[in-house]
Design an enzyme around this catalytic site. Structure first.
Site, PDB file in Angstrom:
ATOM      1  N   HIS A 125      69.832  91.040 -75.154  1.00 46.94           N
ATOM      2  CA  HIS A 125      69.132  91.998 -74.313  1.00 46.94           C
ATOM      3  C   HIS A 125      68.701  93.177 -75.169  1.00 46.94           C
ATOM      4  O   HIS A 125      69.100  93.309 -76.336  1.00 46.94           O
ATOM      5  CB  HIS A 125      70.021  92.468 -73.157  1.00 46.94           C
ATOM      6  CG  HIS A 125      70.015  91.540 -71.972  1.00 46.94           C
ATOM      7  ND1 HIS A 125      68.880  91.278 -71.247  1.00 46.94           N
ATOM      8  CD2 HIS A 125      71.019  90.823 -71.392  1.00 46.94           C
ATOM      9  CE1 HIS A 125      69.171  90.440 -70.263  1.00 46.94           C
ATOM     10  NE2 HIS A 125      70.457  90.138 -70.332  1.00 46.94           N
ATOM     11  N   ASP A 155      62.760  96.531 -74.835  1.00 48.83           N
ATOM     12  CA  ASP A 155      61.984  95.767 -73.861  1.00 48.83           C
ATOM     13  C   ASP A 155      60.546  96.249 -73.738  1.00 48.83           C
ATOM     14  O   ASP A 155      59.604  95.456 -73.778  1.00 48.83           O
ATOM     15  CB  ASP A 155      62.638  95.846 -72.476  1.00 48.83           C
ATOM     16  CG  ASP A 155      63.816  94.898 -72.318  1.00 48.83           C
ATOM     17  OD1 ASP A 155      64.019  94.052 -73.209  1.00 48.83           O
ATOM     18  OD2 ASP A 155      64.537  95.014 -71.317  1.00 48.83           O
TER      19      ASP A 155
END
Length: 346
Positions: A125, A155
């Site tokens: 992540h 992200d």
């Protein structure tokens, strides 16, 4: 949708976070973006990351679904996918197959670790990707553990935004006589690129490889946030001498000679204590009355709800209503190719 990318057709394989953000950026600029999603699993229409899209339900576990995806890709200018390396190849939708069908296709691949490398097949992540790139090490207060800045850096900044930039660059190449190609967008690479200036500072000896001790990471008293008497916060960034002088003048610090040592890092902790005490003497609103709109480089630290209501943001329409939900408006803005307002997906 009107905008500078009007006439560009993008296929987006439904996913989470950075892939949809890239799709949102392209759709906001006028591209026709068609999301291929699982049966019964359409993107949430309330979300900004889903806006201004065409939705097509498709079962990639069926031969018919694969054939439909391939037919759509034949007519597309670009494609976005965010699966682990090898997934699209196993489906028969990898770059070799689709570029053979459509040599001008720009094939955008979004992953955390990249398409190759020793970690390419591993799960991860944002927090992991920015750890590996060196970015997370720099975020946090002195003497405290690293603090992720939500998932902005991996992200969205190093991932979705970087892929949108790569897509537009490769689309321009294809439209001006070049061929299609594959974009390997890795959040480790992207977050490292976002740290370019910090790496530069470190390389030339202007950045200590520690958290919270440098000018831009809350080490300096003149570049930090401060609590006010009503338990809210304000931010100052009075780096340049003239801005620092205005801070001192407005805050009543001109006669305090300790503040003459602006760039003496040994004095920063003590000066920060003084400013901490000072800012606690007034409410956030009172400090805004004194400092907002000046060259101090000042702003109140607004909550998500407050940001939508600030006069400057209202004047610029920084947030827009999309189907009853207030969302950040499309960016950037253009003088000629004005984009249509975003809409819910259909």
């Amino acid at each position: 949708m009107a905008g500078p990318l009007t006439g560009i057709n993008i296929i987006e394989f439904a996913g989470l976070g950075p892939g949809p953000f890239c799709g949102m950026m392209l759709a906001d600029q006028g591209a026709t973006v068609t999301v291929l999603h699982r049966p019964g699993r359409p993107p949430d229409p309330r979300l900004a990351l889903s806006r201004s899209r065409n939705l097509v339900e498709i079962d990639l576990k069926s031969a018919e679904g694969i054939e439909t995806a391939r037919k759509l890709a034949k007519k597309a200018d670009g494609l976005i996918e965010g699966f682990r390396p090898g997934v699209m190849e196993r489906l028969g939708l990898g770059p070799d197959a689709l570029l053979s069908d459509n040599p001008k296709l720009v094939y955008g691949r979004m992953t955390g670790w990249g398409q190759y490398g020793s970690l390419a097949a591993a799960a991860g992540h944002d927090i992991n990707y920015i750890s590996l790139s060196g970015a997370l090490h720099a975020f946090g207060r002195a003497g405290e553990k690293p603090t992720p800045p939500t998932n902005m850096v991996g992200d969205f900044g190093g991932g979705g935004m970087m892929l949108a930039f790569g897509m537009v660059s490769a689309l321009l190449h294809a439209k001006t006589g070049g061929t299609g190609q594959v974009i390997d967008c890795a959040m480790t690479d992207g977050s490292a690129a976002l740290m370019a200036m910090i790496f530069d500072f470190h390389n030339i000896g202007h950045w200590r490889d520690e958290r919270g001790v440098n000018m831009l990471d809350t080490g300096a008293h003149f570049y930090d946030t401060y609590e006010t008497s009503d338990d809210k916060f304000v931010s100052i960034g009075s780096i340049e001498p003239q801005f620092y002088a205005e801070l001192r003048q407005v805050a009543g610090l001109e006669e305090d000679t300790d503040f003459d040592a602006q760039m003496d890092q040994r004095q920063w902790p003590a000066l920060k204590e003084k400013l901490t005490t000072l800012f606690k003497t007034k409410t956030r609103s009172q400090w805004c009355d004194l400092m907002e709109g000046t060259d101090i480089c000042f702003a109140p630290v607004l909550s998500l709800a407050e940001a939508k209501e600030h006069p400057h943001n209202v004047e610029r329409q920084t947030f827009v209503d999309v189907g009853g939900m207030m969302q950040p408006a499309p960016v950037p803005r253009y003088s000629v190719t004005v984009s249509d307002p975003p809409t819910r997906p259909v």
